[in-house]
Write an enzyme that holds these catalytic residues in place. Structure first.
Site, PDB file in Angstrom:
ATOM      1  N   SER A   1     -48.621  60.764 -30.394  1.00  0.00           N
ATOM      2  CA  SER A   1     -50.000  60.615 -29.931  1.00  0.00           C
ATOM      3  C   SER A   1     -50.076  60.080 -28.509  1.00  0.00           C
ATOM      4  O   SER A   1     -50.819  60.611 -27.665  1.00  0.00           O
ATOM      5  CB  SER A   1     -50.778  59.700 -30.882  1.00  0.00           C
ATOM      6  OG  SER A   1     -50.147  58.438 -31.017  1.00  0.00           O
ATOM      7  N   TYR A   2     -49.300  59.043 -28.195  1.00  0.00           N
ATOM      8  CA  TYR A   2     -49.393  58.420 -26.872  1.00  0.00           C
ATOM      9  C   TYR A   2     -48.744  59.288 -25.796  1.00  0.00           C
ATOM     10  O   TYR A   2     -49.283  59.449 -24.695  1.00  0.00           O
ATOM     11  CB  TYR A   2     -48.762  57.032 -26.918  1.00  0.00           C
ATOM     12  CG  TYR A   2     -49.065  56.172 -25.711  1.00  0.00           C
ATOM     13  CD1 TYR A   2     -50.241  56.303 -24.986  1.00  0.00           C
ATOM     14  CD2 TYR A   2     -48.158  55.188 -25.308  1.00  0.00           C
ATOM     15  CE1 TYR A   2     -50.513  55.496 -23.887  1.00  0.00           C
ATOM     16  CE2 TYR A   2     -48.428  54.373 -24.213  1.00  0.00           C
ATOM     17  CZ  TYR A   2     -49.599  54.538 -23.513  1.00  0.00           C
ATOM     18  OH  TYR A   2     -49.857  53.741 -22.421  1.00  0.00           O
TER      19      TYR A   2
ATOM     20  N   LYS B   1     -47.420  41.272 -27.937  1.00  0.00           N
ATOM     21  CA  LYS B   1     -48.769  41.561 -28.449  1.00  0.00           C
ATOM     22  C   LYS B   1     -48.711  42.301 -29.776  1.00  0.00           C
ATOM     23  O   LYS B   1     -49.611  42.148 -30.617  1.00  0.00           O
ATOM     24  CB  LYS B   1     -49.583  42.311 -27.402  1.00  0.00           C
ATOM     25  CG  LYS B   1     -49.084  43.711 -27.056  1.00  0.00           C
ATOM     26  CD  LYS B   1     -49.703  44.805 -27.923  1.00  0.00           C
ATOM     27  CE  LYS B   1     -49.065  46.155 -27.644  1.00  0.00           C
ATOM     28  NZ  LYS B   1     -49.628  47.224 -28.515  1.00  0.00           N
TER      29      LYS B   1
ATOM     30  N   ASN C   1     -50.655  48.027 -35.715  1.00  0.00           N
ATOM     31  CA  ASN C   1     -50.167  46.683 -36.034  1.00  0.00           C
ATOM     32  C   ASN C   1     -51.254  45.857 -36.714  1.00  0.00           C
ATOM     33  O   ASN C   1     -50.993  45.141 -37.680  1.00  0.00           O
ATOM     34  CB  ASN C   1     -49.691  45.993 -34.758  1.00  0.00           C
ATOM     35  CG  ASN C   1     -48.473  46.661 -34.161  1.00  0.00           C
ATOM     36  OD1 ASN C   1     -47.389  46.626 -34.731  1.00  0.00           O
ATOM     37  ND2 ASN C   1     -48.636  47.294 -32.999  1.00  0.00           N
TER      38      ASN C   1
ATOM     39  N   GLY D   1     -50.190  48.333 -21.073  1.00  0.00           N
ATOM     40  CA  GLY D   1     -51.560  47.853 -20.998  1.00  0.00           C
ATOM     41  C   GLY D   1     -52.379  48.318 -22.181  1.00  0.00           C
ATOM     42  O   GLY D   1     -51.868  48.976 -23.094  1.00  0.00           O
TER      43      GLY D   1
END
EC number: 1.1.1.94
Length: 339
Positions: free
Chosen positions: A15-16, A195, A260, A139
């Site tokens: 997807s990314y 993160k 996540n 980001g």
């Protein structure tokens, strides 16, 4: 498209990777997209969209699909790697024999090396040698929003200033995609790994039903853990107030597009780890990252209580509510101590 006139070759057709390839092509660049599964790439070519992940976003005409790795890497000196962190090193070693002599590598992978906890820059240097220019982009980016052309901003870091300038110009689009340069190569990499861990905690808190107060506390103290670890590794603490730190942290902790966060919510609702992973159906980077980040913190003597409790839940079977109570019951202290 000729074999050697593409602006970028993108490695990884999930997807990314697909979203980044679409964004680059939409910016007027010629882009080659390669994935490890030829059947998947052929399906993308036939449909001219990624029906599995981004079914409503057609590919621009300047986006070429390629099943042959050597051909894909011959097409451009600029190679953008978008693969899960646990296969990052293996993929780079697969690329190495086919890279052009003038190749430059940038990655959008977020995480640390599986088992060792090494930064991806160290993995890349070991796999590729000392001469190939390296860079990272990181980001707050959800693939669906990026592919749809919604406004997005990221950070870019590289020890090679010329490569950084070229990438910023290549990626930046005034209409929807803003790219900030950052000289902190370590910090931009680390933020994307930590993160992932904190997002599991935020999701877990919401799954238990603790509410917005608890979620915000986790985000804030998670940022403190990220900053402490970064400082120990030589990163600039101000990086973690930017796109690769606070920006990505807030995004993944508060929106259910985050795998996540959704994984953590399932755990908070009582689902076991394996069932939650199976339910997500894609790689949950934070699961592995939790173990790797904690090992890194222990190596550098950095206190990371949220990460430690999440490790207890994910790898030792500790109850999520009990882990939350362990955090609340810690010794009183100064909020800004050892930031």
């Amino acid at each position: 498209m000729n074999a050697s006139d593409a602006s970028m070759t993108v490695i990884g057709a999930g997807s990314y990777g697909t979203a980044l390839a679409i964004t680059l092509a939409r910016n007027g660049h010629r882009v080659v997209l390669w994935g490890h599964n030829p059947t998947h790439i052929q399906a993308l070519q036939a449909a001219r969209c990624n029906q599995a992940f981004l079914p409503d976003v057609p590919f621009p005409d300047s986006l070429q699909l390629e099943t042959n790795l050597a051909h894909a890497l011959a097409a451009s000196r600029n190679v953008l790697v978008v693969v899960p962190s646990h296969v990052f090193g293996d993929v780079l070693r697969q690329l190495k024999p086919h890279l052009r002599a003038d190749a430059r590598i940038v990655w959008a992978t977020k995480g640390l090396e599986a088992e060792t906890g090494r930064l991806l820059q160290d993995v890349a240097r070991e796999a590729l040698g000392e001469t190939i220019p390296l860079a990272v982009v990181s980001g707050p980016t959800f693939a669906k929003e990026l592919a749809a052309g919604m406004p997005t901003a990221i950070a870019l870091a590289s020890p090679d200033s010329e490569f950084a300038d070229d990438l910023q110009q290549l990626l930046h689009c005034g209409k929807s995609f803003r790219v900030y340069s950052n000289p902190d190569f370590i910090g931009v990499q680390l933020g994307g790994a930590v993160k992932n861990v904190i997002a599991i905690g935020a999701g877990m808190s919401d799954g238990i039903g603790f509410g917005a107060n608890a979620r915000t506390a986790l985000i804030t103290r998670g940022l403190a853990e990220m900053t402490r670890l970064g400082a120990a590794l030589g990163a600039d603490p101000t990086t973690f107030m930017g796109m690769a730190g606070l920006g990505d942290l807030v995004l993944t902790c508060t929106d259910n597009q985050s795998r996540n966060r959704r994984f953590g919510m399932m755990l908070g609702q009582g689902m076991d780890v394996q069932s939650a992973q199976d339910s997500i159906g894609q790689v949950v980077e934070g699961y592995r990252n939790t173990k790797e980040v904690l090992a890194l913190a222990q190596r550098y003597g950095v206190e990371m209580p949220i990460t430690e409790q999440l490790w207890q839940v994910l790898y030792c079977g500790k109850d999520a509510r009990e882990a939350a109570l362990s955090l609340l019951g810690r010794t009183r202290k100064d909020e800004t101590a050892k930031l």
